[in-house]
Design a protein around this motif. Structure first.
Motif, PDB file in Angstrom:
ATOM      1  N   SER A 706      24.526  -6.933  83.885  1.00 26.50           N
ATOM      2  CA  SER A 706      25.916  -7.066  84.314  1.00 26.50           C
ATOM      3  C   SER A 706      26.864  -6.823  83.143  1.00 26.50           C
ATOM      4  N   ASP A 707      28.029  -6.326  83.467  1.00 25.34           N
ATOM      5  CA  ASP A 707      29.089  -6.208  82.468  1.00 25.34           C
ATOM      6  C   ASP A 707      29.595  -7.616  82.164  1.00 25.34           C
ATOM      7  N   PHE A 708      30.331  -7.778  81.081  1.00 26.16           N
ATOM      8  CA  PHE A 708      30.949  -9.075  80.811  1.00 26.16           C
ATOM      9  C   PHE A 708      32.309  -8.872  80.173  1.00 26.16           C
ATOM     10  N   ILE A 709      33.167  -9.859  80.367  1.00 27.99           N
ATOM     11  CA  ILE A 709      34.542  -9.786  79.856  1.00 27.99           C
ATOM     12  C   ILE A 709      34.509  -9.672  78.335  1.00 27.99           C
ATOM     13  N   GLY A 710      35.212  -8.695  77.818  1.00 25.95           N
ATOM     14  CA  GLY A 710      35.275  -8.495  76.370  1.00 25.95           C
ATOM     15  C   GLY A 710      34.275  -7.492  75.837  1.00 25.95           C
ATOM     16  N   LYS A 711      33.345  -7.049  76.669  1.00 21.88           N
ATOM     17  CA  LYS A 711      32.295  -6.145  76.184  1.00 21.88           C
ATOM     18  C   LYS A 711      32.873  -4.842  75.653  1.00 21.88           C
ATOM     19  N   ALA A 712      33.803  -4.259  76.384  1.00 27.33           N
ATOM     20  CA  ALA A 712      34.379  -2.973  75.957  1.00 27.33           C
ATOM     21  C   ALA A 712      35.041  -3.110  74.591  1.00 27.33           C
ATOM     22  N   ALA A 713      35.774  -4.210  74.400  1.00 27.99           N
ATOM     23  CA  ALA A 713      36.448  -4.427  73.113  1.00 27.99           C
ATOM     24  C   ALA A 713      35.429  -4.581  71.989  1.00 27.99           C
ATOM     25  N   LEU A 714      34.336  -5.283  72.258  1.00 29.82           N
ATOM     26  CA  LEU A 714      33.314  -5.483  71.222  1.00 29.82           C
ATOM     27  C   LEU A 714      32.612  -4.168  70.878  1.00 29.82           C
ATOM     28  N   LEU A 715      32.355  -3.344  71.878  1.00 35.20           N
ATOM     29  CA  LEU A 715      31.714  -2.057  71.599  1.00 35.20           C
ATOM     30  C   LEU A 715      32.625  -1.178  70.745  1.00 35.20           C
ATOM     31  N   THR A 716      33.917  -1.218  71.025  1.00 31.94           N
ATOM     32  CA  THR A 716      34.875  -0.487  70.194  1.00 31.94           C
ATOM     33  C   THR A 716      34.904  -1.052  68.777  1.00 31.94           C
ATOM     34  N   ALA A 717      34.897  -2.377  68.682  1.00 34.95           N
ATOM     35  CA  ALA A 717      34.962  -3.034  67.366  1.00 34.95           C
ATOM     36  C   ALA A 717      33.740  -2.703  66.514  1.00 34.95           C
ATOM     37  N   LYS A 718      32.591  -2.569  67.165  1.00 40.09           N
ATOM     38  CA  LYS A 718      31.361  -2.258  66.424  1.00 40.09           C
ATOM     39  C   LYS A 718      31.494  -0.969  65.628  1.00 40.09           C
ATOM     40  N   ASN A 719      32.276  -0.047  66.160  1.00 43.31           N
ATOM     41  CA  ASN A 719      32.427   1.261  65.512  1.00 43.31           C
ATOM     42  C   ASN A 719      33.716   1.377  64.704  1.00 43.31           C
ATOM     43  N   ASP A 720      34.413   0.255  64.562  1.00 49.20           N
ATOM     44  CA  ASP A 720      35.676   0.259  63.817  1.00 49.20           C
ATOM     45  C   ASP A 720      35.431  -0.321  62.428  1.00 49.20           C
TER      46      ASP A 720
END
Length: 820
Positions: A706-720
């Protein structure tokens, strides 16, 4: 100018035309929303705003709050150019003086915190202070602080300027209209009824000032605030007082001064305040004052004459006794009410409304539009209180004390004394009989430590080691080497159940909570930015029934946040069961041996692994035993029905006698968790900190179905690469004597790069230990940490510290999993 016609509907209706309501209206229009109606029952600023002293001091105890005030100063300096209306804003700076060595220590701590937060500050001598403020005498002054960015404003002019800015953006401002009811429909606000008609609304904002509590009661919303009298005088002209004179604060005398037309405004915050209007605020209390009370004012006047002897020769032009609203903890109330959707509150500004209004108005407008806070606002979040905090008798007694907190000495771990005891666990009397010294959290009486036999059970405050240091050392040692019991019944407990419970929680939690029944998961609840809304433990009791155990202060906040994130059509229910269950944590290498004497359950590693929960017998009781630890040792959190709590406690103490069991409190718990580097929500974990920055990526399941709240932001942060310029790092002082408390500045190679978020003495490590938030100019890598020369500024003295990315105590985490 003709009064605007009352519209039949509006997207946003703001109730209250003080400075905060006008700021919210202004910022909503600045964000492009013109369908805004502001309703004021009298005239703009006629309640509390008009008689405010207008002081604007930038620094607050938390960086997030400081940032809001700094925005206020920027806004006030530009507003006149935008609207054409004067605001009276003047960046005159401020001087704060100390009469005692303890106060000077506090000011040195303040200076370090200010530098860490980017606020310009200078520690000054008594002579420097007098040079900046010639009218005062400094014979008894130890030193002071100069903050050039502080200032003052004219509250009424500022309010009118914000209102004009709102009108320029399309808002309607209607004066002389009284709200008589708040309309609701299907759990959401739907409009307001006034004495001139009804307005349908999508959002209603309660900025009612002293009337905000009554407005909340119209629709079942708790707004815990109470009015108290706040007094100041305006003198005739005083020699040496010029228009450029800085604001002067003398907190040891409970007083402040500012210049006004060649004379002085002198007011303050007396140690014991005078609550007002227990039976409600009169509706027509506009531009009115209360009777002079020179007896109540006497302590302030006496101290003012010490600081500025010339005042004795100056006449008093006016005595102002204007009531203001105060909250139970001296922070204001902001945000969406948990009881009613789309009903927002901005009230209870504790004599800080002028300084706070710019930033608070913007923050609330952003919250309204975005549906969630856009920064860490928990210190002022209305959800930090519960319905019982709105009890009028309790509020009356608590506000007597909180008004005086403005200038009371902010001792480390300072506890409030009024309106206690409030909430008590089943063991309160037994722990009190054992010399427990209680603190308060969310109203709960909790044992901070246990005074030695023969000692008076009370805290003697200081900035160095306090009188409980040795008692806590004994509790700490006993937990590491033997076995201790902690009453943690104040933990909030939430039951989530229903056929969609697992799916819904798995989308809300960052970890995978779809685990076998009987397993326990530590997880964060993240916002869309990837920051922490909370961290908690999830116990899977049945296929579709979960118990969530979260922090004492977070029950209302977490329940509201989780409910808001359930899908509308989901079959899932959340119930707060905090009052039904106690939590007794039995911790230490001998904990299994003690419990084995009381239960038939197999407590071995094979039968009862770490991070699992079982229903077991314990003496005569049937309880939930959760194998977790917050101290880094073998142990269980026993979740006990309240009616069995005393019996379970007595059995454990009897069974533990041969193993040296003892009671331990929250001070020991803090030192134990910090030695292990365990993070805490509200300290290291905030809405602005992600699991990546906190060093907790390992408890986030990026691969769960399942997706979870905040996942998209964390995936972006991983590459920042810039994301890890902010990081939580553990520091241990190289010297064993100093005591850290939190809030101290952290330096790397001589430059301030962060602050201590939590600190305690690590008795196992033999030194103070801290978890710190570092905000560096470059990515904080392992090499950066190892190469850094770290120091902590403790009241102006820099102490070297060693940084750790893994805990120096049991770095592999083996001790909680031993099979003794």
């Amino acid at each position: 100018m003709a009064k605007p016609q009352l519209p039949k509907s509006a997207q946003f209706v703001i109730v209250g035309g003080g400075i905060v309501g006008c700021s919210v209206a202004y910022h909503l229009t600045k964000m492009g929303h013109s369908d805004v109606v502001l309703l004021e029952q009298g005239q703009l600023s006629c309640g509390t705003t008009w008689h405010a002293a207008g002081l604007v001091g930038q620094l607050r105890s938390q960086p997030a709050m400081t940032n809001l005030i700094r925005y206020s100063t920027e806004l006030y300096s530009q507003l006149e150019a935008e609207t054409g209306l004067a605001t009276g804003w003047k960046e005159c700076g401020s001087v704060t003086v100390a009469r005692t060595e303890d106060r000077m220590t506090m000011l040195m701590r303040t200076a370090a915190a200010a530098r860490a937060q980017g606020v310009e500050v200078e520690v000054i001598t008594p002579q420097d202070a007098q040079d900046k403020w010639p009218a005062m005498q400094v014979d008894d002054v130890k030193g002071g602080l100069w903050m050039p960015g502080d200032g003052k404003a004219n509250p009424t002019d500022l309010t009118q300027s914000l209102a004009k800015g709102a009108r320029m953006g399309g808002a309607k401002v209607i004066e002389g209209i009284k709200v008589t009811d708040i309309l609701t429909e299907d759990g959401a606000v739907s409009g307001v009824v006034t004495d001139q008609g009804t307005i349908k609304a999508e959002v209603v904002v309660n900025c009612g000032g002293q009337w905000a509590r009554e407005l909340g009661k119209m629709c079942g919303v708790n707004v815990p605030l109470h009015s108290a009298e706040h007094m100041y005088i305006v003198t005739e002209k005083v020699e040496g007082v010029s228009p450029d004179l800085p604001v002067l604060r003398d907190p040891d005398g409970y007083i402040y001064f500012k210049e006004e037309t060649g004379g002085l405004v002198m007011g303050g915050f007396e140690p014991e305040a005078k609550p007002w209007a227990m039976d409600g605020i009169p509706d027509s209390f506009f531009f009115q004052l209360l009777p002079d009370d020179w007896d109540q004012f006497e302590i302030l006047l006496e101290n003012a004459l010490v600081r500025v002897p010339q005042m004795a020769e100056a006449g008093v032009r006016k005595f102002y006794n204007g009531p203001e609203s105060f909250t139970p903890d001296n922070n204001y109330l902001l945000g969406e009410a948990p009881e009613l959707k789309n009903f927002f509150v901005g009230a209870g500004f504790n004599s800080m409304g002028i300084a706070s209004a710019g930033g608070a108005g913007r923050a609330l407008a952003e919250w309204i539009i975005e549906g969630a806070p856009t920064s860490d606002l928990f210190a002022v979040d209305i959800r930090r209180f519960a319905n019982f905090n709105n009890n009028p008798a309790w509020l009356h007694d608590r506000v007597k004390e909180t008004l005086g907190l403005h200038y009371a000495m902010p001792w480390p771990n300072r506890e409030l004394d009024s309106a206690r005891p409030f909430r008590r666990s089943a063991l309160y009397d037994r722990l009190a009989a054992k010399n427990a010294v209680f603190g308060s959290k969310m109203g709960w009486e909790r044992a901070n430590y246990f005074a030695f036999e023969g000692e008076t059970p009370e805290i003697q405050y200081s900035f160095g080691r306090q009188n409980w240091h040795d008692a806590v050392a004994a509790e700490h040692k006993n937990t590491r080497e033997g076995v201790s019991i902690f009453d943690q019944s104040s933990f909030a407990k939430l039951i989530v159940q229903g056929r969609d419970a697992c799916a819904q929680l798995n989308r809300i939690c960052a970890a995978n909570i779809d685990v076998p029944v009987g397993h326990t998961v530590y997880t964060g609840l993240l916002n869309e930015r990837g920051g922490y809304e909370s961290d908690l433990t999830v116990l899977r009791l049945k296929d579709q029934e979960f118990m969530l155990i979260t922090g004492s202060a977070q029950a209302v906040h977490d329940a509201d946040w989780i409910r808001k994130n359930f899908d509308e059509d989901a079959h899932v229910f959340l119930t707060d069961v905090t009052a039904a269950w106690s939590v007794l944590a039995i911790m230490g290498p001998k904990s299994r041996a003690v419990l084995n004497k009381l239960t038939n359950a197999d407590l071995s590693n094979a039968a009862f692994p770490f991070a699992t929960v079982q229903e077991i017998d314990l003496g005569y009781a049937t309880i939930l035993a959760n194998r977790m630890t917050y101290v880094g040792e073998l142990g269980w959190e026993l979740v006990v029905p309240v009616e069995f709590t005393v019996g379970v406690y007595e059995d454990i103490m009897r069974a533990g006698t041969e193993h040296g069991i003892r009671d331990a409190g929250y001070y020991a718990l803090e030192g134990l968790r910090l030695e292990k580097g365990f993070r805490a929500w509200g300290r290291e974990l905030t809405p602005d900190i992600t699991p990546i920055q906190a060093g907790l990526s390992f408890v986030v399941d990026f691969d769960k179905p399942s997706d979870f709240i905040g996942k998209a932001a964390l995936l972006t942060a991983k590459n920042d690469p810039d994301h890890l310029k902010t990081r939580i790092v553990q520091l241990v002082l190289d010297e064993g004597v100093p005591q850290l408390w939190g809030g101290e500045a952290v330096l790397n190679n001589g430059v301030e790069i962060g602050e201590v978020r939590s600190a305690a003495y690590g008795h196992t490590l033999g030194s103070a230990v801290a978890l710190c938030q570092l905000d560096a100019p470059e990515r904080i890598t392992v090499d950066y940490v190892r190469a850094g020369a770290f120091e902590i500024d403790l009241a102006g003295v820099r102490y070297t510290a060693t940084a750790h990315l893994r805990s120096p105590y049991d770095p592999k985490g083996e001790r909680p999993k031993v099979d003794l």
